[in-house]
Design a protein around this motif. Structure first.
Motif: not given
Length: 412
Positions: A1-9, A81-85, A312-324
Motif C-alpha cells: 500500500m502506497n499512501f503518497d499523494y499523486t501529483p494530481k492529488v 486519492e479522495y481521502a486527503p481531500l 488521529i494518526e491511527q484513525a487516518r491510517l486505517l481510513t487510508l487502508k480501507t480506501a485502498y
C-alpha cells in the motif's frame, strides 16, 4: 500500500488548503450570522447566500465533484486519492457543500450512478452533479429498531405501471432543504421473500402527492438548518415503476454499495474535524494561563495533546487502508475495514474534541468556537449509517469466522 499523494492529488490538496484559508475559515462567523438572521426573519430553511456564492468560486477553481470513483462524471479520483481531500473539507462541517461533496447527496449520486437507469441519471443525477438540486435518503423509521434494516415497515407495492408507497420515516437528512427535489426511499416490496430480499429502493420526487414533512429533529439542540433531519410520512405516494432501482428485492445490495462509500466519507471528514480540534486545543493551551503558567505546561494537557495526535494518526491510517481496499478488492471485500473505521473514527473524534472543549474552558461549550457543534457532529455519527454496536458485531463475526471449524471436524 502506497499512501503518497499523486501529483494530481497534491495539486488539488494545495488548492483546497488555499481555498479554506481564503474563503472558508474567514467566513465561519459570517455563515453562522446568516443562518441566525434567516431564523430571526422566520425561516431558518433558506439556503445561505454565502455558500451559494462560494460554490461558483469552487467550480471556477476546479474543486467540484471530487468524489465518484470509477466514473467519468467525477474528478476521476480513487477512494484513496479522495481521502486527503475529503479530510480537508471535513475541517468545517458546512464546507463540503461548497464543493458539492456533502452527505447525503454524495451517497445518493453514487447510488444513481451505479444502479439507476439512463433516464434516472438524466432526470436526477445530472442536476445533482450540477448542484442545481439536493436530495435526501429515507431509511430509518421511528416505530422499529432501524439498526436492523430488515425491520423496515414502509411498503412499496406494484400497481400497474406504478409503485404505491406507504410509510413513516425520520432522520431523513437533507429533506428540510427547499432545494431537496429527490428522496431515495427504502421499503419492502415482498414481506414473504427471504429476509434480505424483501427490501427495495426507489426514487421519489420530493413534491409527490402524499408526502408530508412533519418536523425537523434536533441533534443536541441543533436543527442543522437549512439542511435538516426531518420526520416524514408517505401516504399512497405513487411513482412510475421505472423509478425502482436495480429491481425488486435488491435494496440490501444497493444499501451495501451506497453505505460503504458513505461511511468512509464520514470518517475522512471526521479526521479533518479532529485535526481542527487538536489545532484549536494546542493554540488555546499556549495562550491561556492558569495557576501561574500556560495550560500547555500542565502535564494533563500535554498528555491529551500527545494522545490526540496518536489517535488521529491511527484513525487516518486505517481510513487510508480501507480506501485502498475498496479500490482494490471492492466494497464487499473491504466490509471488515469499513466497519472498523466506522467504529474508530467517530469515537476518536468525540474524544479529541472533548479534550479540546476542556482546554477552552466554558468557552468551548458555546458557539464562539466551533467545538460544541463539532462534538455534536462526531457524536451523531456514532449512529449514522449504523450504530457502533452493529459494526462491532460485524467485525466480531468476521474475526470469529477465521477460526470456525466445520461441525463434523471435532474440537481440534
Amino acid at each position: 500500500m502506497n499512501f503518497d499523494y499523486t501529483p494530481k492529488v497534491q495539486a488539488l490538496r494545495d488548492k483546497l488548503v488555499a481555498f479554506f484559508d481564503e474563503h472558508i475559515y474567514p467566513n465561519e462567523q459570517a455563515f453562522a450570522a446568516e443562518v441566525a438572521r434567516n431564523r430571526q426573519a422566520g425561516n431558518a430553511w433558506v439556503p445561505t447566500e454565502l455558500i451559494e456564492s462560494l460554490k461558483q468560486q469552487a467550480r471556477n477553481t476546479g474543486l467540484w465533484n471530487l468524489f465518484l470513483p470509477d466514473s467519468e462524471r467525477g474528478a476521476g479520483l480513487t477512494n484513496l486519492e479522495y481521502a486527503p481531500l475529503c479530510e480537508i473539507m471535513g475541517r468545517v462541517p458546512w464546507a463540503p457543500e461548497v464543493f458539492n461533496c456533502s452527505a447525503p447527496d454524495t451517497g445518493n449520486m453514487e447510488t444513481i450512478e451505479r444502479y439507476g437507469s439512463e433516464e434516472n441519471k438524466r432526470e436526477w443525477l445530472e442536476p445533482l452533479l450540477q448542484g442545481q438540486i439536493r436530495s435526501a435518503f429515507l431509511m430509518t423509521e421511528p416505530e422499529v429498531a432501524s439498526s436492523d434494516a430488515t425491520n423496515i415497515r414502509t411498503s412499496i407495492v406494484r400497481d400497474g405501471d406504478s409503485y404505491v408507497i406507504n410509510g413513516h420515516k425520520w432522520w431523513s437528512s437533507g429533506a428540510g432543504d427547499p432545494r431537496c427535489k429527490l428522496l431515495i426511499v427504502m421499503g419492502k416490496t415482498d414481506p414473504d421473500a427471504p429476509r434480505h430480499q424483501q427490501q427495495s429502493m426507489i426514487l421519489v420526487p420530493a413534491d409527490a402527492t402524499g408526502i408530508t414533512v412533519h418536523r425537523p429533529l434536533t441533534v443536541f439542540g441543533y436543527d442543522d438548518a437549512p439542511h435538516g433531519h426531518m420526520e416524514i410520512t408517505l401516504d399512497d405516494v405513487r411513482v412510475p415503476a421505472a423509478n425502482m432501482l436495480l429491481g425488486e428485492g435488491r435494496g440490501f445490495e444497493i444499501a451495501q454499495g451506497r453505505l460503504g462509500p458513505g461511511r468512509i466519507h464520514h470518517c475522512m471528514r471526521l479526521i479533518g474535524l479532529a485535526e481542527r480540534a487538536l489545532e484549536l486545543m494546542s493554540k488555546r493551551a499556549l495562550q491561556r494561563v492558569a495557576f501561574g503558567k500556560p495550560i500547555a505546561a500542565q502535564t494533563v494537557t500535554q498528555e491529551r495533546i500527545a494522545e490526540a495526535r496518536c489517535l488521529i494518526e491511527q484513525a487516518r491510517l486505517l481510513t487510508l487502508k480501507t480506501a485502498y481496499m475498496m479500490d482494490t478488492v471492492g466494497n464487499k471485500g473491504a466490509r471488515g475495514e469499513i466497519a472498523m473505521i466506522k467504529v474508530v473514527a467517530p469515537n476518536m473524534a468525540c474524544t479529541v474534541i472533548d479534550w479540546a472543549i476542556q482546554a477552552h474552558g466554558a468557552a468551548g461549550m458555546c458557539d464562539d468556537f466551533p467545538l460544541a457543534y463539532a462534538y455534536t457532529t462526531a457524536r451523531w455519527l456514532r449512529f449514522a449509517d449504523g450504530p457502533d454496536e452493529v459494526h462491532r458485531n460485524a467485525i466480531a463475526k468476521i474475526e470469529l469466522g477465521k477460526y470456525a471449524q466445520p461441525a463434523d471436524s471435532g474440537p481440534f
